[in-house]
Design an enzyme around this catalytic site. Sequence first.
Site, PDB file in Angstrom:
ATOM      1  N   GLY A 100       0.802  -1.226   0.000  1.00 54.79           N
ATOM      2  CA  GLY A 100       0.000   0.000   0.000  1.00 54.79           C
ATOM      3  C   GLY A 100       0.832   1.272   0.000  1.00 54.79           C
ATOM      4  O   GLY A 100       0.464   2.261  -0.643  1.00 54.79           O
ATOM      5  N   ASN A 101       1.968   1.251   0.705  1.00 53.75           N
ATOM      6  CA  ASN A 101       2.735   2.497   0.798  1.00 53.75           C
ATOM      7  C   ASN A 101       3.512   2.816  -0.478  1.00 53.75           C
ATOM      8  O   ASN A 101       4.120   3.872  -0.587  1.00 53.75           O
ATOM      9  CB  ASN A 101       3.655   2.492   2.025  1.00 53.75           C
ATOM     10  CG  ASN A 101       4.729   1.451   1.948  1.00 53.75           C
ATOM     11  OD1 ASN A 101       4.477   0.332   1.491  1.00 53.75           O
ATOM     12  ND2 ASN A 101       5.931   1.789   2.365  1.00 53.75           N
ATOM     13  N   LYS A 120     -13.051  -9.474   6.208  1.00 50.36           N
ATOM     14  CA  LYS A 120     -12.319  -8.287   5.754  1.00 50.36           C
ATOM     15  C   LYS A 120     -13.121  -6.987   5.892  1.00 50.36           C
ATOM     16  O   LYS A 120     -14.128  -6.789   5.217  1.00 50.36           O
ATOM     17  CB  LYS A 120     -11.943  -8.498   4.269  1.00 50.36           C
ATOM     18  CG  LYS A 120     -11.148  -7.393   3.666  1.00 50.36           C
ATOM     19  CD  LYS A 120      -9.708  -7.389   4.149  1.00 50.36           C
ATOM     20  CE  LYS A 120      -8.977  -6.180   3.600  1.00 50.36           C
ATOM     21  NZ  LYS A 120      -7.728  -5.924   4.312  1.00 50.36           N
ATOM     22  N   LYS A 161      -4.271  -9.234  -1.336  1.00 51.38           N
ATOM     23  CA  LYS A 161      -3.376  -8.987  -2.469  1.00 51.38           C
ATOM     24  C   LYS A 161      -2.103  -9.852  -2.438  1.00 51.38           C
ATOM     25  O   LYS A 161      -1.552 -10.185  -3.492  1.00 51.38           O
ATOM     26  CB  LYS A 161      -3.019  -7.504  -2.581  1.00 51.38           C
ATOM     27  CG  LYS A 161      -1.957  -7.033  -1.618  1.00 51.38           C
ATOM     28  CD  LYS A 161      -0.786  -6.407  -2.338  1.00 51.38           C
ATOM     29  CE  LYS A 161       0.439  -6.286  -1.488  1.00 51.38           C
ATOM     30  NZ  LYS A 161       0.351  -6.046  -0.070  1.00 51.38           N
ATOM     31  N   LYS A 219       1.637 -12.330   3.853  1.00 54.66           N
ATOM     32  CA  LYS A 219       2.847 -12.248   3.015  1.00 54.66           C
ATOM     33  C   LYS A 219       3.684 -13.516   3.174  1.00 54.66           C
ATOM     34  O   LYS A 219       4.107 -14.136   2.197  1.00 54.66           O
ATOM     35  CB  LYS A 219       3.694 -11.029   3.403  1.00 54.66           C
ATOM     36  CG  LYS A 219       3.031  -9.711   3.091  1.00 54.66           C
ATOM     37  CD  LYS A 219       4.003  -8.564   3.306  1.00 54.66           C
ATOM     38  CE  LYS A 219       3.266  -7.276   3.607  1.00 54.66           C
ATOM     39  NZ  LYS A 219       2.146  -6.973   2.745  1.00 54.66           N
TER      40      LYS A 219
HETATM   41  P1  ADP Z   1       1.473  -3.724   2.768  1.00 56.74           P
HETATM   42  O1  ADP Z   1       0.645  -2.521   2.505  1.00 56.74           O
HETATM   43  O2  ADP Z   1       2.796  -3.677   2.088  1.00 56.74           O
HETATM   44  O3  ADP Z   1       0.731  -5.004   2.556  1.00 56.74           O
HETATM   45  P2  ADP Z   1       1.260  -4.186   5.634  1.00 56.74           P
HETATM   46  O4  ADP Z   1       1.130  -3.035   6.566  1.00 56.74           O
HETATM   47  O5  ADP Z   1       0.053  -5.017   5.364  1.00 56.74           O
HETATM   48  O6  ADP Z   1       1.890  -3.598   4.302  1.00 56.74           O
HETATM   49  O7  ADP Z   1       2.418  -5.178   6.147  1.00 56.74           O
HETATM   50  C1  ADP Z   1       3.686  -4.687   6.529  1.00 56.74           C
HETATM   51  C2  ADP Z   1       3.730  -4.474   8.052  1.00 56.74           C
HETATM   52  O8  ADP Z   1       3.682  -5.735   8.718  1.00 56.74           O
HETATM   53  C3  ADP Z   1       4.976  -3.849   8.591  1.00 56.74           C
HETATM   54  O9  ADP Z   1       4.950  -2.448   8.489  1.00 56.74           O
HETATM   55  C4  ADP Z   1       4.984  -4.315  10.055  1.00 56.74           C
HETATM   56  O10 ADP Z   1       4.464  -3.315  10.877  1.00 56.74           O
HETATM   57  C5  ADP Z   1       4.034  -5.496  10.078  1.00 56.74           C
HETATM   58  N1  ADP Z   1       4.557  -6.722  10.660  1.00 56.74           N
HETATM   59  C6  ADP Z   1       3.798  -7.581  11.387  1.00 56.74           C
HETATM   60  N2  ADP Z   1       4.509  -8.630  11.798  1.00 56.74           N
HETATM   61  C7  ADP Z   1       5.777  -8.455  11.323  1.00 56.74           C
HETATM   62  C8  ADP Z   1       6.978  -9.230  11.429  1.00 56.74           C
HETATM   63  N3  ADP Z   1       7.011 -10.385  12.080  1.00 56.74           N
HETATM   64  N4  ADP Z   1       8.091  -8.754  10.811  1.00 56.74           N
HETATM   65  C9  ADP Z   1       8.058  -7.590  10.147  1.00 56.74           C
HETATM   66  N5  ADP Z   1       6.952  -6.813  10.014  1.00 56.74           N
HETATM   67  C10 ADP Z   1       5.809  -7.231  10.603  1.00 56.74           C
HETATM   68 MG    MG Z   2      -1.147  -5.554   3.686  1.00 60.50          MG
END
Ligand code: ADP
Ligand code: MG
Length: 331
Positions: A25-26, A143, A230, A292
């Site tokens: 998203g970022n 969701k 996604k 992820k």
């Molecule tokens: P995107 O928009 O890229 O999908 P998300 O916010 O959904 O981003 O996922 C990324 C976030 O996941 C990171 O900013 C972090 O805060 C969080 N996160 C949760 N658990 C972990 C972990 N074990 N290691 C690293 N990041 C983590």
């Molecule tokens: Mg996400």
Amino acid sequence: MGRTAIFPGTAIDFMAKTIVIALGGNAILQDGEQGTAAEQLRNIESVCTYLVPLVRDEHRLILTHGNGPQVGNLLIQQEEAEDIVPMQPLDICVGMTQGQIGTMLQQALTNALREAGIQRDVVTVISHFLVSADDPDFQILSKPVGPFMGSELKERYEQRGHTIREIRKGHERPYRRCVASPAPLRLLEKRALKLLSDSGAIVIAAGGGGIPVTLDAGGSYRKVESVIDKDLAGEKLAESVSADIYLILTNVDKVALNYGTDRQEELHRVTVSDARRYYQEGHFASGSMGPKVLSCIDFIEFGGEVAIITGFESAARAINFDAGTRIVPDG
Ligand code: ADP
Ligand code: MG
């Protein structure tokens, strides 16, 4: 052929690869921004500069992206303009965001490549995923989508037959619409996508997780109001084009164990078995890092070479050298 260097201990060799890149998203909107077209284009332009080296190395790139804030804003527009123009359903809004983000990515990447003296077609494909009408999440509705709302709006939504839940207790606007998030099964545009990619085009596909469709008794496709995660969609996309590498670009450089605690430990290279164990131990938050890591596990079990999670700035280093967290086959 590509000039990809080998980094000791990785499965990556010197060949040009097919790489599916999932943009978080970022890549499109940063925290604290409003979501103007100018802000979004600026963010996308900056991400695209990090992708240029991968194109220069002749890898085949297929890009996908999230759409949370964009589809959320579109839903607000539907709501607010209800008395002037008819509301469009969620699945159509997902399609609209594929076009919106696709056109910005096409513009930014084409320009970034031209500046680097590279001429490549960049094409967006409006994409649909088959999902099962029996997917358990159609009962769960896991969701939350769209804006937070107060009691008044909640009632209006409920009259439309939407499911509204209290997401943040104690807030003035605690409610949010909840929809199903079914598992993606088959990408309908899979063959066309592969042809485009094999022709040398950089393809943007399955944006916002793709538009979910089910198959009715007569064999016709029907759109369903739901959204697909996604990261899981990106993995199915990677399977669909027989990708060698699945690269997830997000806002952290590495995945960590005990994330956010004083025992936090960054992961560099993890076998798929270890990744699954860490996943089951609950190291990865369900709404963010969980899907992820799960999608990376799925990709390696499907037969992928390597799945990588890292930040945008590290995209090329992650492929050519050793940045980010790599999930690799056992052994
Ligand atoms: P995107 O928009 O890229 O999908 P998300 O916010 O959904 O981003 O996922 C990324 C976030 O996941 C990171 O900013 C972090 O805060 C969080 N996160 C949760 N658990 C972990 C972990 N074990 N290691 C690293 N990041 C983590
Ligand atoms: Mg996400």
